[in-house]
Design an enzyme around this catalytic site. Structure first.
Site, PDB file in Angstrom:
ATOM      1  N   SER A  23      31.706  27.694  -9.967  1.00  0.00           N
ATOM      2  CA  SER A  23      32.352  28.586 -10.934  1.00  0.00           C
ATOM      3  C   SER A  23      31.663  28.499 -12.289  1.00  0.00           C
ATOM      4  O   SER A  23      31.523  29.500 -12.987  1.00  0.00           O
ATOM      5  CB  SER A  23      33.832  28.225 -11.078  1.00  0.00           C
ATOM      6  N   LYS A  35      43.091  21.782 -20.577  1.00  0.00           N
ATOM      7  CA  LYS A  35      41.924  22.670 -20.635  1.00  0.00           C
ATOM      8  C   LYS A  35      42.367  24.114 -20.779  1.00  0.00           C
ATOM      9  O   LYS A  35      43.379  24.526 -20.234  1.00  0.00           O
ATOM     10  CB  LYS A  35      41.119  22.575 -19.320  1.00  0.00           C
ATOM     11  N   ARG A  76      29.418  19.834  -1.774  1.00  0.00           N
ATOM     12  CA  ARG A  76      28.104  20.470  -1.819  1.00  0.00           C
ATOM     13  C   ARG A  76      26.973  19.473  -1.677  1.00  0.00           C
ATOM     14  O   ARG A  76      25.882  19.832  -1.254  1.00  0.00           O
ATOM     15  CB  ARG A  76      27.934  21.223  -3.145  1.00  0.00           C
ATOM     16  N   HIS A 130      33.801  29.048  -2.296  1.00  0.00           N
ATOM     17  CA  HIS A 130      35.230  28.772  -2.108  1.00  0.00           C
ATOM     18  C   HIS A 130      35.775  29.595  -0.942  1.00  0.00           C
ATOM     19  O   HIS A 130      36.501  29.085  -0.088  1.00  0.00           O
ATOM     20  CB  HIS A 130      36.041  29.162  -3.353  1.00  0.00           C
TER      21      HIS A 130
END
Length: 162
Positions: free
Chosen positions: A128, A41, A90, A17
């Site tokens: 993460s 969440k 990615r 990040h």
């Protein structure tokens, strides 16, 4: 003056990040890192901790600021006069998901363009989620997160073990 938003959950921020933030800060006049609040969440770290950790990680980047929102990113872009959304990718799976999201965001706000920045090879497998798993197994996090985050998480572990 071009303002770009870099939205994400950053739970926690990783070196991947941070690399995207640094590269975006060189490309745009102003970059706002936006921690998204998803009320559906429960995050691992609090929103306040995430914002603080990101602020510490980017403190040497004068054109980068950090905030949180629970609204739509395209609405925030309008409020902040931002015309660019930054997204890191990615792999091909990320690209497909981000392309779809970019199309959707453009339908919601035609004044906002999405810029996809490919992740550097050394960060392709980093996420993460993987950092949280390493933490769970007490693996040193220094290679994967900014130094201030590694220190914070070590203190969190030490406090929880007392």
């Amino acid at each position: 003056m071009t303002t770009a938003l870099f939205p994400g959950s950053f739970d926690p921020i990783t070196n991947g990040h941070l690399d995207i933030i640094k590269r975006a800060s060189a490309m745009f006049d102003k970059v706002v890192v936006v921690v998204g609040i998803n009320n559906q969440k429960r995050g691992w770290l609090s929103i306040e901790d995430r914002v603080t950790l990101i602020k510490t990680a980017v403190e040497l980047l004068p054109n980068v600021s950090v905030m949180a929102t629970d609204g739509l990113i395209v609405d925030l872009a309008s409020q902040l006069n931002a015309t660019v959304l930054i997204r890191g990718v990615r792999n091909a799976m990320d690209f497909d998901a981000e392309k779809s999201l970019a199309t959707f965001n453009r339908q919601l706000n035609s004044n906002v363009e999405t810029v996809l920045l490919p992740t550097l090879p050394e960060f392709e497998s980093l996420s993460s989620t993987r950092v949280r798993e390493l933490y769970k197994f007490n693996i040193p996090l220094a290679p994967y997160v900014p130094q201030s985050v590694a220190k914070f998480l070590k203190q969190k572990r030490d406090f929880n073990e007392e």
